[in-house]
Design a protein around this motif. Structure first.
Motif, PDB file in Angstrom:
ATOM      1  N   ARG A 190       0.816  -1.216   0.000  1.00  0.00           N
ATOM      2  CA  ARG A 190       0.000   0.000   0.000  1.00  0.00           C
ATOM      3  C   ARG A 190       0.847   1.262   0.000  1.00  0.00           C
ATOM      4  N   THR A 191       2.080   1.151   0.424  1.00  0.00           N
ATOM      5  CA  THR A 191       2.913   2.319   0.631  1.00  0.00           C
ATOM      6  C   THR A 191       3.025   3.161  -0.640  1.00  0.00           C
ATOM      7  N   LEU A 238       0.801   4.906  -2.200  1.00  0.00           N
ATOM      8  CA  LEU A 238      -0.386   5.010  -3.048  1.00  0.00           C
ATOM      9  C   LEU A 238      -1.375   5.987  -2.425  1.00  0.00           C
ATOM     10  N   HIS A 239      -1.869   6.929  -3.228  1.00  0.00           N
ATOM     11  CA  HIS A 239      -2.812   7.939  -2.735  1.00  0.00           C
ATOM     12  C   HIS A 239      -4.175   7.318  -2.448  1.00  0.00           C
ATOM     13  N   GLN A 240      -4.660   6.481  -3.344  1.00  0.00           N
ATOM     14  CA  GLN A 240      -5.930   5.790  -3.153  1.00  0.00           C
ATOM     15  C   GLN A 240      -5.742   4.298  -3.439  1.00  0.00           C
ATOM     16  N   PRO A 241      -5.193   3.579  -2.498  1.00  0.00           N
ATOM     17  CA  PRO A 241      -4.917   2.156  -2.736  1.00  0.00           C
ATOM     18  C   PRO A 241      -6.197   1.349  -2.891  1.00  0.00           C
ATOM     19  N   HIS A 242      -6.131   0.310  -3.699  1.00  0.00           N
ATOM     20  CA  HIS A 242      -7.230  -0.634  -3.830  1.00  0.00           C
ATOM     21  C   HIS A 242      -7.486  -1.291  -2.472  1.00  0.00           C
ATOM     22  N   PRO A 243      -8.729  -1.656  -2.163  1.00  0.00           N
ATOM     23  CA  PRO A 243      -9.000  -2.285  -0.864  1.00  0.00           C
ATOM     24  C   PRO A 243      -8.154  -3.524  -0.577  1.00  0.00           C
ATOM     25  N   LEU A 244      -7.675  -4.230  -1.616  1.00  0.00           N
ATOM     26  CA  LEU A 244      -6.851  -5.420  -1.401  1.00  0.00           C
ATOM     27  C   LEU A 244      -5.353  -5.108  -1.369  1.00  0.00           C
ATOM     28  N   SER A 245      -4.974  -3.855  -1.569  1.00  0.00           N
ATOM     29  CA  SER A 245      -3.553  -3.505  -1.482  1.00  0.00           C
ATOM     30  C   SER A 245      -3.053  -3.768  -0.063  1.00  0.00           C
ATOM     31  N   GLY A 246      -1.965  -4.489   0.056  1.00  0.00           N
ATOM     32  CA  GLY A 246      -1.440  -4.896   1.351  1.00  0.00           C
ATOM     33  C   GLY A 246      -1.876  -6.274   1.778  1.00  0.00           C
ATOM     34  N   SER A 247      -2.775  -6.898   1.004  1.00  0.00           N
ATOM     35  CA  SER A 247      -3.257  -8.241   1.323  1.00  0.00           C
ATOM     36  C   SER A 247      -2.362  -9.303   0.693  1.00  0.00           C
ATOM     37  N   LEU A 248      -2.538 -10.532   1.157  1.00  0.00           N
ATOM     38  CA  LEU A 248      -1.909 -11.691   0.548  1.00  0.00           C
ATOM     39  C   LEU A 248      -2.920 -12.293  -0.430  1.00  0.00           C
ATOM     40  N   LEU A 249      -2.571 -12.325  -1.708  1.00  0.00           N
ATOM     41  CA  LEU A 249      -3.443 -12.854  -2.744  1.00  0.00           C
ATOM     42  C   LEU A 249      -3.026 -14.276  -3.097  1.00  0.00           C
ATOM     43  N   VAL A 250      -3.931 -15.010  -3.744  1.00  0.00           N
ATOM     44  CA  VAL A 250      -3.617 -16.353  -4.192  1.00  0.00           C
ATOM     45  C   VAL A 250      -4.303 -16.618  -5.524  1.00  0.00           C
ATOM     46  N   VAL A 251      -3.583 -17.303  -6.405  1.00  0.00           N
ATOM     47  CA  VAL A 251      -4.136 -17.796  -7.665  1.00  0.00           C
ATOM     48  C   VAL A 251      -4.150 -19.319  -7.554  1.00  0.00           C
ATOM     49  N   PRO A 252      -5.336 -19.921  -7.324  1.00  0.00           N
ATOM     50  CA  PRO A 252      -5.384 -21.382  -7.149  1.00  0.00           C
ATOM     51  C   PRO A 252      -4.975 -22.120  -8.422  1.00  0.00           C
ATOM     52  N   ASP A 253      -4.245 -23.201  -8.221  1.00  0.00           N
ATOM     53  CA  ASP A 253      -3.878 -24.108  -9.307  1.00  0.00           C
ATOM     54  C   ASP A 253      -3.228 -23.374 -10.480  1.00  0.00           C
ATOM     55  N   ALA A 254      -2.278 -22.507 -10.152  1.00  0.00           N
ATOM     56  CA  ALA A 254      -1.627 -21.688 -11.188  1.00  0.00           C
ATOM     57  C   ALA A 254      -0.525 -22.434 -11.924  1.00  0.00           C
ATOM     58  N   GLY A 255       0.070 -23.435 -11.298  1.00  0.00           N
ATOM     59  CA  GLY A 255       1.193 -24.152 -11.899  1.00  0.00           C
ATOM     60  C   GLY A 255       1.730 -25.163 -10.917  1.00  0.00           C
ATOM     61  N   GLN A 256       3.005 -25.495 -11.066  1.00  0.00           N
ATOM     62  CA  GLN A 256       3.649 -26.458 -10.166  1.00  0.00           C
ATOM     63  C   GLN A 256       4.939 -25.866  -9.639  1.00  0.00           C
ATOM     64  N   GLY A 257       4.991 -25.619  -8.330  1.00  0.00           N
ATOM     65  CA  GLY A 257       6.176 -25.035  -7.737  1.00  0.00           C
ATOM     66  C   GLY A 257       7.243 -26.059  -7.406  1.00  0.00           C
ATOM     67  N   LEU A 258       8.392 -25.544  -6.978  1.00  0.00           N
ATOM     68  CA  LEU A 258       9.517 -26.370  -6.535  1.00  0.00           C
ATOM     69  C   LEU A 258       9.565 -26.396  -5.006  1.00  0.00           C
ATOM     70  N   PRO A 259       9.908 -27.529  -4.410  1.00  0.00           N
ATOM     71  CA  PRO A 259      10.068 -27.553  -2.946  1.00  0.00           C
ATOM     72  C   PRO A 259      11.175 -26.603  -2.528  1.00  0.00           C
ATOM     73  N   GLY A 260      10.934 -25.865  -1.442  1.00  0.00           N
ATOM     74  CA  GLY A 260      11.949 -24.956  -0.944  1.00  0.00           C
ATOM     75  C   GLY A 260      12.962 -25.665  -0.067  1.00  0.00           C
ATOM     76  N   THR A 261      14.058 -24.991   0.195  1.00  0.00           N
ATOM     77  CA  THR A 261      15.118 -25.514   1.053  1.00  0.00           C
ATOM     78  C   THR A 261      15.219 -24.629   2.285  1.00  0.00           C
ATOM     79  N   PRO A 262      15.165 -25.171   3.495  1.00  0.00           N
ATOM     80  CA  PRO A 262      15.354 -24.341   4.690  1.00  0.00           C
ATOM     81  C   PRO A 262      16.822 -23.955   4.857  1.00  0.00           C
ATOM     82  N   TYR A 263      17.038 -22.839   5.536  1.00  0.00           N
ATOM     83  CA  TYR A 263      18.410 -22.421   5.837  1.00  0.00           C
ATOM     84  C   TYR A 263      19.055 -23.440   6.760  1.00  0.00           C
ATOM     85  N   ARG A 264      20.241 -23.894   6.385  1.00  0.00           N
ATOM     86  CA  ARG A 264      20.886 -24.987   7.116  1.00  0.00           C
ATOM     87  C   ARG A 264      21.881 -24.514   8.154  1.00  0.00           C
ATOM     88  N   GLY A 265      21.855 -23.234   8.456  1.00  0.00           N
ATOM     89  CA  GLY A 265      22.741 -22.707   9.494  1.00  0.00           C
ATOM     90  C   GLY A 265      22.159 -22.908  10.869  1.00  0.00           C
TER      91      GLY A 265
END
Length: 297
Positions: A267-268, A270-297
């Motif tokens: 939202r930062t 923006l003079h008139q942000p959309h009501p969803l600005s700052g939200s977490l959005l999702v697009v269901p079934d958009a593709g196939q992601g890769l498994p992430g790796t956690p930090y090993r430190g």
């Protein structure tokens, strides 16, 4: 493609979506709000944790807890009592510095964990001055607890999106004001032969965060462009997702099958942000992601 609101929020600068496989939830941050958020799409459960200072990114650690790219350096959050999934977020986990390197007017920005478990953390100046930021690799600690920190790109403006090809042989990187997504070969864990992969047209916005899918395609969020784009491994534009908000910041695949694309927004400024600005959005079934790796430190 259908765009939905996963979490309605008014984050000033939502960023860094990351699927935590162990905890089965998404981690994301509000940089300017100094908050780490988590969201479990199966139950709808959320947590929010205040951080010591502005937080550019937060990633899972292999031993539990989080590693965070903060204003003054890299911090560690240990799992707190009763922590859900071992992240410690929202449960009072202990904080400590991995290292501190404060500089007036500079803060941590986007970060990612490479396939080898090393953390890659970027910085930028608040005024986005050219050459004021950098990108560093923080290797996992050895048996003696020591870490190895290497500044890989010493003079960038706004260090942003990072990702690796499915086989780990390529690294993608964004320094946003250049309007480019660059690609490098990876040798001994480090990038070489950096070159342009995609250049965004002048009126298309600025490339911000990115993710790489299981087919090696690169998904890029366009700040001030109101879009997420998918580029094929050879650089051709294959798909455009139009968003209701002007300032998407980053994207990542999540959910049980890694098929849902999560998008953070801001939202930062923006003079008139959309009501969803700052939200977490999702697009269901958009593709196939890769498994992430956690930090090993």
């Amino acid at each position: 493609m259908r765009v939905e609101a996963a979490v309605r929020e008014q984050a000033a600068l939502g960023e860094g979506p990351t699927w935590d496989t162990a905890a089965r939830r998404l981690i994301w941050v509000d940089i300017l709000g100094s908050r780490i958020h988590t969201y479990d799409p199966a139950s709808g459960r959320r947590t929010v944790m205040a951080t010591e200072q502005h937080v550019g990114a937060a990633k899972p650690r292999a031993g539990g807890g989080l590693v965070a790219n903060l204003r003054d350096g890299i911090g560690l959050y240990e799992p707190g009592p009763g922590a859900d999934g071992g992240t410690g977020t929202g449960h009072g986990g202990a904080f400590s510095w991995l290292f501190r390197d404060p500089a007036p007017g500079r803060r941590g920005n986007d970060a990612a964990v490479a396939p080898d478990g090393a953390l890659w953390a970027g910085t930028m100046r608040d005024d986005e001055a050219s050459g004021g930021g950098s990108l560093s690799r923080i290797a996992p600690a050895g048996t003696g607890g020591e870490i190895s920190r290497t500044v890989v790109f010493p003079e960038v403006a706004v260090s942003n999106g990072l990702g690796w090809s499915p086989d780990g042989s390529l690294m993608y990187y964004i320094d946003s004001p250049t309007r480019r997504v660059d690609v490098c070969r990876v040798e001994d864990g480090l990038p070489v032969d950096r070159r342009p992969f995609v250049t965004i047209e002048p009126h298309g916005g600025f490339p911000d965060g990115l993710t790489v899918d299981a087919e090696g395609a690169v998904w890029v969020a366009l700040w001030d462009g109101g879009q997420v784009r998918r580029y094929a491994p050879h650089g051709a534009l294959e798909r455009v997702i139009e968003l209701p908000v002007r300032r998407p910041t980053a994207c990542a695949f999540g959910g049980e099958q890694l098929r849902d694309l999560y998008i953070t927004t801001a939202r930062t400024g923006l003079h008139q942000p959309h009501p969803l600005s700052g939200s977490l959005l999702v697009v269901p079934d958009a593709g196939q992601g890769l498994p992430g790796t956690p930090y090993r430190g």
